[in-house]
Design a protein around this motif. Structure first.
Motif, PDB file in Angstrom:
ATOM      1  N   LEU A  49       7.531  -7.075  16.130  1.00 16.74           N
ATOM      2  CA  LEU A  49       6.482  -6.754  15.154  1.00 16.74           C
ATOM      3  C   LEU A  49       6.676  -7.532  13.862  1.00 16.74           C
ATOM      4  O   LEU A  49       5.746  -8.138  13.336  1.00 16.74           O
ATOM      5  CB  LEU A  49       6.482  -5.248  14.877  1.00 16.74           C
ATOM      6  CG  LEU A  49       5.973  -4.339  16.000  1.00 16.74           C
ATOM      7  CD1 LEU A  49       6.151  -2.876  15.620  1.00 16.74           C
ATOM      8  CD2 LEU A  49       4.514  -4.633  16.304  1.00 16.74           C
ATOM      9  N   TYR A  50       7.894  -7.506  13.340  1.00 17.50           N
ATOM     10  CA  TYR A  50       8.155  -8.214  12.088  1.00 17.50           C
ATOM     11  C   TYR A  50       8.172  -9.720  12.295  1.00 17.50           C
ATOM     12  O   TYR A  50       8.002 -10.474  11.336  1.00 17.50           O
ATOM     13  CB  TYR A  50       9.479  -7.747  11.479  1.00 17.50           C
ATOM     14  CG  TYR A  50       9.384  -6.414  10.784  1.00 17.50           C
ATOM     15  CD1 TYR A  50       8.747  -6.291   9.553  1.00 17.50           C
ATOM     16  CD2 TYR A  50       9.925  -5.272  11.357  1.00 17.50           C
ATOM     17  CE1 TYR A  50       8.662  -5.070   8.913  1.00 17.50           C
ATOM     18  CE2 TYR A  50       9.841  -4.036  10.722  1.00 17.50           C
ATOM     19  CZ  TYR A  50       9.211  -3.946   9.502  1.00 17.50           C
ATOM     20  OH  TYR A  50       9.117  -2.739   8.862  1.00 17.50           O
ATOM     21  N   SER A  66      -2.499 -14.365  13.813  1.00 15.89           N
ATOM     22  CA  SER A  66      -2.822 -13.765  15.110  1.00 15.89           C
ATOM     23  C   SER A  66      -2.966 -12.252  15.019  1.00 15.89           C
ATOM     24  O   SER A  66      -3.374 -11.606  15.990  1.00 15.89           O
ATOM     25  CB  SER A  66      -1.741 -14.106  16.142  1.00 15.89           C
ATOM     26  OG  SER A  66      -0.492 -13.531  15.772  1.00 15.89           O
ATOM     27  N   ALA A  67      -2.610 -11.673  13.864  1.00 13.19           N
ATOM     28  CA  ALA A  67      -2.699 -10.216  13.667  1.00 13.19           C
ATOM     29  C   ALA A  67      -3.941  -9.823  12.875  1.00 13.19           C
ATOM     30  O   ALA A  67      -4.071  -8.671  12.453  1.00 13.19           O
ATOM     31  CB  ALA A  67      -1.449  -9.715  12.952  1.00 13.19           C
ATOM     32  N   ILE A  68      -4.873 -10.766  12.654  1.00 13.52           N
ATOM     33  CA  ILE A  68      -6.093 -10.475  11.897  1.00 13.52           C
ATOM     34  C   ILE A  68      -7.025  -9.598  12.740  1.00 13.52           C
ATOM     35  O   ILE A  68      -7.323  -9.915  13.886  1.00 13.52           O
ATOM     36  CB  ILE A  68      -6.821 -11.782  11.495  1.00 13.52           C
ATOM     37  CG1 ILE A  68      -5.897 -12.667  10.653  1.00 13.52           C
ATOM     38  CG2 ILE A  68      -8.098 -11.463  10.724  1.00 13.52           C
ATOM     39  CD1 ILE A  68      -5.430 -12.039   9.379  1.00 13.52           C
ATOM     40  N   VAL A 110      -8.326  -8.730   6.989  1.00 11.52           N
ATOM     41  CA  VAL A 110      -7.479  -7.549   7.194  1.00 11.52           C
ATOM     42  C   VAL A 110      -6.531  -7.842   8.360  1.00 11.52           C
ATOM     43  O   VAL A 110      -6.966  -8.337   9.409  1.00 11.52           O
ATOM     44  CB  VAL A 110      -8.314  -6.295   7.508  1.00 11.52           C
ATOM     45  CG1 VAL A 110      -7.411  -5.082   7.707  1.00 11.52           C
ATOM     46  CG2 VAL A 110      -9.326  -6.032   6.405  1.00 11.52           C
ATOM     47  N   PHE A 111      -5.239  -7.536   8.188  1.00 10.72           N
ATOM     48  CA  PHE A 111      -4.266  -7.733   9.259  1.00 10.72           C
ATOM     49  C   PHE A 111      -3.653  -6.394   9.667  1.00 10.72           C
ATOM     50  O   PHE A 111      -3.653  -5.432   8.891  1.00 10.72           O
ATOM     51  CB  PHE A 111      -3.153  -8.708   8.831  1.00 10.72           C
ATOM     52  CG  PHE A 111      -2.301  -8.203   7.704  1.00 10.72           C
ATOM     53  CD1 PHE A 111      -1.207  -7.372   7.941  1.00 10.72           C
ATOM     54  CD2 PHE A 111      -2.572  -8.564   6.387  1.00 10.72           C
ATOM     55  CE1 PHE A 111      -0.414  -6.910   6.902  1.00 10.72           C
ATOM     56  CE2 PHE A 111      -1.791  -8.103   5.339  1.00 10.72           C
ATOM     57  CZ  PHE A 111      -0.711  -7.272   5.597  1.00 10.72           C
ATOM     58  N   SER A 112      -3.132  -6.353  10.879  1.00  9.56           N
ATOM     59  CA  SER A 112      -2.431  -5.175  11.382  1.00  9.56           C
ATOM     60  C   SER A 112      -1.190  -5.640  12.128  1.00  9.56           C
ATOM     61  O   SER A 112      -1.285  -6.229  13.199  1.00  9.56           O
ATOM     62  CB  SER A 112      -3.345  -4.356  12.309  1.00  9.56           C
ATOM     63  OG  SER A 112      -2.653  -3.243  12.822  1.00  9.56           O
ATOM     64  N   ILE A 113      -0.008  -5.404  11.538  1.00  6.54           N
ATOM     65  CA  ILE A 113       1.269  -5.830  12.125  1.00  6.54           C
ATOM     66  C   ILE A 113       2.110  -4.618  12.493  1.00  6.54           C
ATOM     67  O   ILE A 113       2.413  -4.365  13.646  1.00  6.54           O
ATOM     68  CB  ILE A 113       2.057  -6.729  11.147  1.00  6.54           C
ATOM     69  CG1 ILE A 113       1.257  -7.982  10.814  1.00  6.54           C
ATOM     70  CG2 ILE A 113       3.416  -7.093  11.722  1.00  6.54           C
ATOM     71  CD1 ILE A 113       1.919  -8.863   9.775  1.00  6.54           C
ATOM     72  N   GLU A 114       2.474  -3.861  11.484  1.00  7.14           N
ATOM     73  CA  GLU A 114       3.319  -2.682  11.641  1.00  7.14           C
ATOM     74  C   GLU A 114       3.001  -1.765  10.472  1.00  7.14           C
ATOM     75  O   GLU A 114       2.653  -2.220   9.384  1.00  7.14           O
ATOM     76  CB  GLU A 114       4.788  -3.110  11.642  1.00  7.14           C
ATOM     77  CG  GLU A 114       5.769  -2.013  11.985  1.00  7.14           C
ATOM     78  CD  GLU A 114       6.234  -1.252  10.765  1.00  7.14           C
ATOM     79  OE1 GLU A 114       6.686  -0.104  10.912  1.00  7.14           O
ATOM     80  OE2 GLU A 114       6.143  -1.800   9.650  1.00  7.14           O
ATOM     81  N   GLN A 115       3.089  -0.464  10.679  1.00  3.05           N
ATOM     82  CA  GLN A 115       2.580   0.486   9.699  1.00  3.05           C
ATOM     83  C   GLN A 115       3.150   0.276   8.306  1.00  3.05           C
ATOM     84  O   GLN A 115       2.422   0.316   7.315  1.00  3.05           O
ATOM     85  CB  GLN A 115       2.856   1.917  10.163  1.00  3.05           C
ATOM     86  CG  GLN A 115       2.219   2.970   9.256  1.00  3.05           C
ATOM     87  CD  GLN A 115       2.399   4.376   9.774  1.00  3.05           C
ATOM     88  OE1 GLN A 115       3.037   4.592  10.801  1.00  3.05           O
ATOM     89  NE2 GLN A 115       1.845   5.344   9.085  1.00  3.05           N
ATOM     90  N   HIS A 116       4.461   0.040   8.207  1.00  2.00           N
ATOM     91  CA  HIS A 116       5.079  -0.152   6.894  1.00  2.00           C
ATOM     92  C   HIS A 116       4.475  -1.355   6.174  1.00  2.00           C
ATOM     93  O   HIS A 116       4.215  -1.302   4.963  1.00  2.00           O
ATOM     94  CB  HIS A 116       6.586  -0.348   7.056  1.00  2.00           C
ATOM     95  CG  HIS A 116       7.281  -0.727   5.795  1.00  2.00           C
ATOM     96  ND1 HIS A 116       7.456   0.146   4.740  1.00  2.00           N
ATOM     97  CD2 HIS A 116       7.834  -1.912   5.384  1.00  2.00           C
ATOM     98  CE1 HIS A 116       8.080  -0.475   3.760  1.00  2.00           C
ATOM     99  NE2 HIS A 116       8.328  -1.714   4.130  1.00  2.00           N
ATOM    100  N   VAL A 117       4.238  -2.449   6.903  1.00  2.00           N
ATOM    101  CA  VAL A 117       3.648  -3.651   6.312  1.00  2.00           C
ATOM    102  C   VAL A 117       2.163  -3.434   6.037  1.00  2.00           C
ATOM    103  O   VAL A 117       1.661  -3.769   4.964  1.00  2.00           O
ATOM    104  CB  VAL A 117       3.850  -4.867   7.245  1.00  2.00           C
ATOM    105  CG1 VAL A 117       3.195  -6.108   6.668  1.00  2.00           C
ATOM    106  CG2 VAL A 117       5.327  -5.111   7.482  1.00  2.00           C
TER     107      VAL A 117
END
Length: 410
Positions: free
Chosen positions: A56-57, A129-131, A199-206
């Motif tokens: 994820l990171y 790639s997380a957009i 808008v991106f989605s990687i991991e909740q904390h980020v």
């Protein structure tokens, strides 16, 4: 010929009668099998979670990250960047300014982690790639845009490219000679507007805290001038990451840290490893409790086989041979249970990897099923734990076995 093993194996396979001893032995094997299976499964889940965190990171992490040993930032000039680029393993160097800032949108606001990056950032990061909405570009037609996390967008209900209500980013103004913040917002904060472009989605904390902006925008807002909080390095394909890391340390000297991906998240990965260790210890104690049945079954077997022991000793068997018979008996019970448990645990982990039988149970999860990863080291440690537990529960009955009166039992 291993006589103690042959005798112990005969006792184990004996079907002369179904008494309480055989029932307790079977319960012991089932307990060891269940405990071993649980250990393998739980340790594999922790391995899978560790790999999931790395993956994820990895979408936003650089191969190597250079930070100052002391202080939050350090001066960067063309000479320093060129020295880094001259290192054979370095393909790309990205300048980064990262700090907390206040984000305001309409009447709502929150503290975010602002990350300003130079134009070559997307050549080494996979964040594009997380957009999940909009565009990943931070500059279009000479205009600055922000890339915001999905959690930030949800928290403030941000609309993309809303020119009537752009994002307002505020940062405390550092006035020389003043240690307190002015009560007047106009003089207390630097303020810069910017449009949300993607808008991106990687991991909740980020996702819940990060905003990416162009480097010069962050430079204006934070008044960093030529200072940077980090330099992110992409290593050339085919080059050793460790060798490049060592070469960069030699070039930069002791004033800088050069961190690989694991070191950038050392606290999180260490927390997972510590949890894994405590889970292993906890399940090992449960396995020890389950193995206490071996102690009781061996103690009863010693009483039941007193005649056999007396005959063996009369035939010349030494106390050491008698002790080894019952140690072997405990080992056989434990190892058969462990073998069954290992087979079941490995099979369940393989099925989970292959078919994802157990889901995470959350609609917002980044993976559909629990991640698992089997490691040979886990099997080794489980084996060591079982051997130690077997010795611990078997040694007392084995020591008592030769202590009988031959005249009374012949």
């Amino acid at each position: 010929m291993n006589v103690p093993f042959l005798i112990a194996w005969r006792y184990f396979r004996s079907k002369k009668k179904r008494n309480i001893i055989s029932i307790i032995s079977n319960i012991s094997m089932i307990g060891v099998a269940v405990g071993t299976m649980a250990l393998i499964i739980v340790l594999s889940v922790f391995n899978g979670l560790e790999d999931l965190v790395r993956s994820l990171y990895g979408k936003s992490d650089p191969d190597l990250k250079i930070t100052a040993v002391q202080g939050k930032s350090f001066p960067v000039d063309a000479f320093l960047v060129n020295r880094l680029k001259a290192v054979p393993g370095v393909q790309l160097v990205t300048e980064v300014i990262e700090d907390n800032a206040l984000l305001r949108y309409h009447e709502r606001q929150m503290v975010v982690k602002l990350k300003g990056v130079s134009e070559n950032y997307y050549q080494q990061s996979e964040i594009d790639s997380a957009i999940v909405d909009g565009s990943h570009e931070l500059r279009r037609n000479g205009e600055d845009f922000a890339l915001i996390g999905a959690g930030v967008q949800h928290e403030l209900s941000i609309a993309l490219e809303n020119r009537f209500a752009p994002l307002q980013l505020l940062y405390p103004r550092n006035t020389p000679g003043k240690k307190t913040l002015s009560m007047n917002p106009e003089t207390a904060f630097n303020q810069e507007p910017i449009l949300a472009g993607g808008v991106f989605s990687i991991e909740q904390h980020v996702d819940d805290s990060y905003i990416f902006v162009p480097l010069d925008f962050a430079q204006r807002l934070l008044r960093y001038d030529n200072r940077r909080t980090a330099l992110e390095v992409k290593v050339r394909e085919g080059r050793s990451l460790d060798d490049t890391k060592s070469e960069l340390k030699q070039v930069l000297g002791p004033q800088f840290n050069v961190l690989d991906s694991d070191e950038q998240h050392v606290s999180l990965l260490k927390a997972i490893k510590v949890e894994k260790m405590f889970v292993f210890i906890t399940f090992a104690f449960i396995l020890l409790i389950a193995s206490l049945n071996i102690f009781f079954s061996l103690s009863m077997l010693v009483i039941d086989k007193r005649k056999d022991v007396a005959i063996l000793m009369a035939m010349g068997a030494t106390p050491n041979i008698i002790r080894r018979v019952f140690l072997m008996e405990g080992a056989i019970v434990a190892q058969v249970g462990a073998a069954v448990g290992l087979a079941l645990g490995i099979s369940i982990c393989w099925l989970q990897q292959r078919f994802g039988l157990v889901s995470m149970g959350m609609a917002t999860s980044v993976v559909n099923s629990y991640p698992v990863k089997m490691q040979a080291s886990d099997v080794l440690w489980v084996g060591v734990a079982i051997v130690l537990i077997t010795i611990a529960v078997s040694i007392r009955p084995a020591l008592n076995a030769p202590q009988i009166d031959l005249r009374e039992n012949l």
